[in-house]
Design a protein around this motif. Sequence first.
Motif, PDB file in Angstrom:
ATOM      1  N   THR A 288     -15.618  -2.665  65.146  1.00 33.72           N
ATOM      2  CA  THR A 288     -14.462  -3.013  64.317  1.00 33.72           C
ATOM      3  C   THR A 288     -14.384  -4.484  63.942  1.00 33.72           C
ATOM      4  O   THR A 288     -13.627  -4.853  63.044  1.00 33.72           O
ATOM      5  CB  THR A 288     -13.168  -2.636  65.050  1.00 33.72           C
ATOM      6  N   GLY A 289     -15.146  -5.346  64.605  1.00 31.72           N
ATOM      7  CA  GLY A 289     -15.066  -6.778  64.319  1.00 31.72           C
ATOM      8  C   GLY A 289     -13.760  -7.400  64.777  1.00 31.72           C
ATOM      9  O   GLY A 289     -13.347  -8.433  64.257  1.00 31.72           O
ATOM     10  N   THR A 290     -13.098  -6.780  65.757  1.00 30.33           N
ATOM     11  CA  THR A 290     -11.837  -7.307  66.265  1.00 30.33           C
ATOM     12  C   THR A 290     -11.936  -7.507  67.777  1.00 30.33           C
ATOM     13  O   THR A 290     -12.764  -6.913  68.451  1.00 30.33           O
ATOM     14  CB  THR A 290     -10.669  -6.346  65.979  1.00 30.33           C
ATOM     15  N   SER A 291     -11.059  -8.366  68.278  1.00 33.60           N
ATOM     16  CA  SER A 291     -10.912  -8.521  69.727  1.00 33.60           C
ATOM     17  C   SER A 291      -9.585  -7.898  70.135  1.00 33.60           C
ATOM     18  O   SER A 291      -8.614  -7.928  69.371  1.00 33.60           O
ATOM     19  CB  SER A 291     -10.946 -10.000  70.129  1.00 33.60           C
ATOM     20  N   GLU A 292      -9.560  -7.326  71.313  1.00 33.19           N
ATOM     21  CA  GLU A 292      -8.378  -6.598  71.768  1.00 33.19           C
ATOM     22  C   GLU A 292      -7.368  -7.548  72.394  1.00 33.19           C
ATOM     23  O   GLU A 292      -7.716  -8.413  73.194  1.00 33.19           O
ATOM     24  CB  GLU A 292      -8.779  -5.523  72.775  1.00 33.19           C
ATOM     25  N   ALA A 293      -6.116  -7.375  72.015  1.00 36.59           N
ATOM     26  CA  ALA A 293      -5.010  -8.106  72.627  1.00 36.59           C
ATOM     27  C   ALA A 293      -4.032  -7.088  73.195  1.00 36.59           C
ATOM     28  O   ALA A 293      -3.992  -5.937  72.761  1.00 36.59           O
ATOM     29  CB  ALA A 293      -4.325  -9.011  71.612  1.00 36.59           C
TER      30      ALA A 293
ATOM     31  N   PHE B 272      -3.532  -3.921  70.513  1.00 32.89           N
ATOM     32  CA  PHE B 272      -3.772  -4.123  69.088  1.00 32.89           C
ATOM     33  C   PHE B 272      -5.008  -4.990  68.906  1.00 32.89           C
ATOM     34  O   PHE B 272      -5.413  -5.728  69.814  1.00 32.89           O
ATOM     35  CB  PHE B 272      -2.559  -4.750  68.385  1.00 32.89           C
ATOM     36  N   GLY B 273      -5.632  -4.873  67.726  1.00 32.38           N
ATOM     37  CA  GLY B 273      -6.855  -5.615  67.443  1.00 32.38           C
ATOM     38  C   GLY B 273      -6.604  -6.827  66.582  1.00 32.38           C
ATOM     39  O   GLY B 273      -5.791  -6.804  65.656  1.00 32.38           O
ATOM     40  N   ILE B 274      -7.306  -7.908  66.879  1.00 31.45           N
ATOM     41  CA  ILE B 274      -7.196  -9.161  66.125  1.00 31.45           C
ATOM     42  C   ILE B 274      -8.504  -9.405  65.400  1.00 31.45           C
ATOM     43  O   ILE B 274      -9.553  -9.511  66.024  1.00 31.45           O
ATOM     44  CB  ILE B 274      -6.884 -10.340  67.057  1.00 31.45           C
ATOM     45  N   SER B 275      -8.448  -9.471  64.089  1.00 24.52           N
ATOM     46  CA  SER B 275      -9.641  -9.707  63.293  1.00 24.52           C
ATOM     47  C   SER B 275     -10.279 -11.039  63.662  1.00 24.52           C
ATOM     48  O   SER B 275      -9.594 -12.062  63.775  1.00 24.52           O
ATOM     49  CB  SER B 275      -9.268  -9.702  61.804  1.00 24.52           C
ATOM     50  N   ASP B 276     -11.583 -11.022  63.854  1.00 21.30           N
ATOM     51  CA  ASP B 276     -12.275 -12.257  64.201  1.00 21.30           C
ATOM     52  C   ASP B 276     -12.173 -13.271  63.076  1.00 21.30           C
ATOM     53  O   ASP B 276     -12.021 -14.472  63.317  1.00 21.30           O
ATOM     54  CB  ASP B 276     -13.739 -11.952  64.517  1.00 21.30           C
ATOM     55  N   ASN B 277     -12.219 -12.801  61.845  1.00 23.04           N
ATOM     56  CA  ASN B 277     -12.100 -13.699  60.694  1.00 23.04           C
ATOM     57  C   ASN B 277     -10.745 -14.400  60.683  1.00 23.04           C
ATOM     58  O   ASN B 277     -10.649 -15.612  60.504  1.00 23.04           O
ATOM     59  CB  ASN B 277     -12.299 -12.903  59.401  1.00 23.04           C
ATOM     60  N   GLU B 278      -9.675 -13.639  60.912  1.00 23.48           N
ATOM     61  CA  GLU B 278      -8.340 -14.225  60.927  1.00 23.48           C
ATOM     62  C   GLU B 278      -8.138 -15.111  62.149  1.00 23.48           C
ATOM     63  O   GLU B 278      -7.458 -16.132  62.088  1.00 23.48           O
ATOM     64  CB  GLU B 278      -7.296 -13.108  60.902  1.00 23.48           C
ATOM     65  N   ARG B 279      -8.725 -14.718  63.259  1.00 20.81           N
ATOM     66  CA  ARG B 279      -8.615 -15.540  64.467  1.00 20.81           C
ATOM     67  C   ARG B 279      -9.192 -16.930  64.225  1.00 20.81           C
ATOM     68  O   ARG B 279      -8.597 -17.947  64.596  1.00 20.81           O
ATOM     69  CB  ARG B 279      -9.342 -14.852  65.624  1.00 20.81           C
ATOM     70  N   LEU B 280     -10.350 -16.969  63.582  1.00 24.20           N
ATOM     71  CA  LEU B 280     -10.971 -18.258  63.287  1.00 24.20           C
ATOM     72  C   LEU B 280     -10.149 -19.054  62.281  1.00 24.20           C
ATOM     73  O   LEU B 280     -10.005 -20.272  62.396  1.00 24.20           O
ATOM     74  CB  LEU B 280     -12.386 -18.031  62.753  1.00 24.20           C
ATOM     75  N   LYS B 281      -9.584 -18.340  61.309  1.00 28.76           N
ATOM     76  CA  LYS B 281      -8.765 -19.014  60.299  1.00 28.76           C
ATOM     77  C   LYS B 281      -7.549 -19.673  60.945  1.00 28.76           C
ATOM     78  O   LYS B 281      -7.229 -20.835  60.668  1.00 28.76           O
ATOM     79  CB  LYS B 281      -8.326 -18.012  59.239  1.00 28.76           C
ATOM     80  N   LEU B 282      -6.859 -18.936  61.805  1.00 27.46           N
ATOM     81  CA  LEU B 282      -5.681 -19.496  62.451  1.00 27.46           C
ATOM     82  C   LEU B 282      -6.058 -20.598  63.441  1.00 27.46           C
ATOM     83  O   LEU B 282      -5.322 -21.575  63.612  1.00 27.46           O
ATOM     84  CB  LEU B 282      -4.909 -18.388  63.160  1.00 27.46           C
TER      85      LEU B 282
END
Length: 405
Positions: free
Chosen positions: A281-286, A225-235
């Motif tokens: 996609t601007g996401t990182s893979e987990a 699944f992909g993790i949004s970079d914006n949300e990753r920074l927010k969390l």
Amino acid sequence: MIHPLSVHSRFSIRPLILTGLAALLVAGCGKGDGKGAGGPGGMFGGPASVAITTVQPETLPLMQEYTAQIQGSREVEVRARVTGILLKRNYSEGAAVKAGQSLFTIDPAPFAAAQARADADVAAADARYAQAKREAMRIKPLIESRAVSQKEFDDAVSAEAIAAADLQAAKARSKEAQLNLGWTRVESPISGVTSRALKSEGSLVSGPDVLLTTVTQVNPAHVLFGISDNERLKLHNEVEAGRLRWPQGGRFKVTVTLADGSEYAKTGMTDFNDIRISQDTGTSEARAEIPNPDGLLHSGEFVRVRLEGAMRERAFKVPQRAVLEGPQGKFVFVVDKDSKAEMRNVDAGEWNGQDVIVTKGLKAGDQVIVDGLLKLGPGAPVKIDTAPKTSAPASEAQPAVKKGG
């Protein structure tokens, strides 16, 4: 450490009258003395009767959901190592196979002949070496008595060494021929489930250039699944601020929801988070690993995953109907010290049962208004209704927070 994507909270479409009212409330909240449209006496005259809930900070689990895709924990391409005619397919397409099991046979006849020639070359080289060795042994005592020249002795010793080298080269060619003959038996490198054969019997297979089939190990399965970079920074910022705590080791418990809405019986754990961000996609893979003994999860299948393990510190639970949304974002009404309605902007997160998690905008002991919101404006006087209510009237139904993707 995995920094997973927080669940976006969305609010359902409000009735037209409530939407217009919310806009008017927000528009007037920054004017004059702060009483706004609600002023003394409320919007409809007299204190509005409201129901409240008193909130206190809690440590609450953070639930995160993602759209994900199943992938085999190991997926390999099966290719021949030698060029030849495909003689036979030795497996049933789509069947489970074991590591080392023969999947295809390349015509071995040319390779058997090559090995026979190589073995003959080894025998000839061995004979030459033995002759050179005997010759050197005969000359050795003669050189001591000076019956032969030094040159004759040196030539004999060199001939022995050359014969020994020729023997080693012949043995290497024989080993190579043996390997090529063995590689006519194309084996599965892992245990797993096969796909269809991409070449039929009689086809010319030009070695590794030609893909014959694939084998996928489905137990355990991987969930990507992909993790949004914006949300990753927010969390990450919430963790740094002490409002969010990751599980030990940064590993999350993973539950899978299938396409039909049912929950998969097995759970897994996250085991990988890519540091790279996709430019597309601007996401990182987990990734998570989950048991799949019955093969119910298929490679390529789309599912939803829920991650558990993170805990929110000093968060507040507020009933869904108490959270409104206006042009400036989400807000709630609280009862201030003068028994008036105060509009409070909040950061609303994910669901927790029938409540919404509020991470910013409230403090311990705030009296959040949950019923009677249609009668309110900023600064409107309120009267707390202590009579129990079983449910809010239909005309005052508030929007529900929905889980995001």
